[in-house]
Enzyme design. Structure first.
Site, PDB file in Angstrom:
ATOM      1  N   ASP A  32       0.799  -1.228   0.000  1.00  0.00           N
ATOM      2  CA  ASP A  32       0.000   0.000   0.000  1.00  0.00           C
ATOM      3  C   ASP A  32       0.824   1.267   0.000  1.00  0.00           C
ATOM      4  O   ASP A  32       0.265   2.371   0.043  1.00  0.00           O
ATOM      5  CB  ASP A  32      -0.950   0.000   1.201  1.00  0.00           C
ATOM      6  CG  ASP A  32      -1.971  -1.117   1.133  1.00  0.00           C
ATOM      7  OD1 ASP A  32      -2.609  -1.257   0.083  1.00  0.00           O
ATOM      8  OD2 ASP A  32      -2.113  -1.851   2.124  1.00  0.00           O
ATOM      9  N   ASP A  36      -5.650  -5.363  -5.859  1.00  0.00           N
ATOM     10  CA  ASP A  36      -5.477  -3.978  -5.430  1.00  0.00           C
ATOM     11  C   ASP A  36      -4.093  -3.445  -5.792  1.00  0.00           C
ATOM     12  O   ASP A  36      -3.910  -2.257  -6.058  1.00  0.00           O
ATOM     13  CB  ASP A  36      -5.646  -3.843  -3.913  1.00  0.00           C
ATOM     14  CG  ASP A  36      -6.756  -4.673  -3.317  1.00  0.00           C
ATOM     15  OD1 ASP A  36      -6.988  -5.790  -3.801  1.00  0.00           O
ATOM     16  OD2 ASP A  36      -7.362  -4.227  -2.326  1.00  0.00           O
TER      17      ASP A  36
END
Length: 406
Positions: free
Chosen positions: A119, A178
């Site tokens: 992330d 993602d």
């Protein structure tokens, strides 16, 4: 301000009912500028209360009005400053710029710390990336380059992809859909003074994801599990969707956007084809009201929660696609689909008005964990703002073209 928001929501709802009844394909009368103006006003009100730069907006629980805050290490920390940068980009308001700078600064530490997860792209590129794009601040560039190097430490050359969750052992070398969104940081760095190998890492990751997470029907696995020594694909599973073989809405939207971006950066036509396949399948399976449920295969539908964030991300992905496809009919198809998502999200059913500090209601975070169910979530607002800015640019380009013709 509250009365303006209420009046606007009612206006948009009536307008949409009329347009849906007369022409489901074309949406007319929507004005992105009106929504953006309201978003700016609302953001300035929120900033009067949200002052702690070590706390970043994440969600608003049921029956609450203010953002719940998380620390800098939370994967969502970059969305709030990124949202402020988008708000500044539209408004030109120097007070918002100062707040964007204040909330961006603490995230710098992520670039210079060991990689805890994939992330880093969401955290750094959304904050420092937007900040650098809008200001040219050299310090921001340095942080971006350092963050790209940190993210690259998660790359496994035997698998050919970035390890998404180092602490999640049950999937072995895991690659989640993602993670496609975080490749943009690597592509950017490779072109702006970083190691050229970052490009190869990003391209390889996209190829491995495409080969193993894409299913024949145009849907996606959330997680790909690989043998970390041989690189062999073991299986596709879900972590946040309903089932391993179901179609998790937000994962599908990450794929649409991520593969469109990968095509933009590499010119690999397979990435374009994949993005279009994902987008077309997403549109084909939408429910009648135009906003996806959290998972397209939840057996509780129509009594399952919606995910406004998936619609906002899909809108951005389709607007990205519209810039890349050559065929004018396809351009119009993806622009119209994105505009419809944004229109619905701007309606009384999804726009929060004076309900709370967020822009959008009805997003779903981690349903299997019973976490963030049917609540405002910051990344929904972030991509909603991005989609509005993209639509505004399209509207202005079209007006300019018409002026030239006249």
């Amino acid at each position: 301000m509250n009365n303006k928001i209420k009046a606007f929501s009612i206006f948009i709802t009536v307008l949409m009912l009329h347009s849906c009844g007369t022409n489901k394909k074309k949406v007319s009368g929507f004005d992105s500028t009106t929504v953006l103006d309201l978003n700016v006003s609302k953001t300035k009100e929120t900033l009067k209360e949200l002052k702690d730069v070590d706390g970043f907006a994440r969600n608003i629980p049921k029956n609450k009005t203010n953002w719940e805050l998380v620390g800098v290490k939370d994967w969502c920390s970059g969305f709030w400053p990124g949202f402020l940068w988008y708000t500044y980009e539209y408004s030109g308001d120097e007070s918002i710029k100062k707040e964007a700078e204040r909330f961006t600064a603490p995230i710098k530490s992520i670039a210079y710390s060991p990689a805890r997860n994939h992330d880093i792209g969401f955290m750094i590129y959304n904050s420092f990336g937007n900040g650098y794009r809008l200001t040219g601040n050299k310090e921001y560039k340095d942080v971006l380059l350092a963050a790209a190097d940190t993210l690259a430490t998660l790359y496994n050359p035997k698998v050919g992809s970035i390890l998404s969750w180092p602490t999640q052992k049950k999937y072995r070398h895991n690659t989640i859909i993602d993670n496609m969104m975080n490749l943009e940081l690597l592509f950017w760095a490779s072109k702006n003074g970083g190691d050229k190998n970052l490009y190869e890492i990003a391209e390889s990751h996209a190829k491995v994801t495409m080969k193993n997470l894409l299913r024949p029907d145009g849907s996606l696995y959330h997680v790909g599990s690989f043998d970390e020594e041989t690189g062999e694909f073991i299986k596709g599973v879900t972590h946040q969707g309903y089932a391993d073989d179901s179609m998790w809405a937000r994962g599908q939207s990450w794929g649409i956007y991520g593969f469109a971006m990968a095509y933009r950066e590499t010119g690999n036509p397979d990435f374009m084809e994949t993005s279009m396949k994902l987008a077309d399948h997403f549109l084909k399976r939408l429910p009648e009201d135009g906003i996806p449920f959290w998972d397209f295969d939840d057996p509780k539908i129509p009594n399952a929660p919606k995910d406004a964030s998936a619609a906002a991300i899909a809108a951005c992905g389709m607007l990205e696609l519209s810039k890349l496809v050559k065929d004018n009919a396809l351009k119009d198809k993806y622009i119209d689909a994105a505009r419809r998502f944004v229109e619905i999200l701007s309606s009384e059913a999804y726009y929060s008005g004076d309900t709370n500090q967020a822009l959008l209601l009805h997003s779903t975070g981690h349903h299997p964990n019973n976490s963030e169910i049917d609540v405002p979530i910051i990344y929904a607002d972030y991509y909603f703002m991005e989609a509005l800015l993209r639509l505004k640019n399209i509207e202005e380009t079209k007006k300019n073209q018409e002026l030239v013709k006249s």
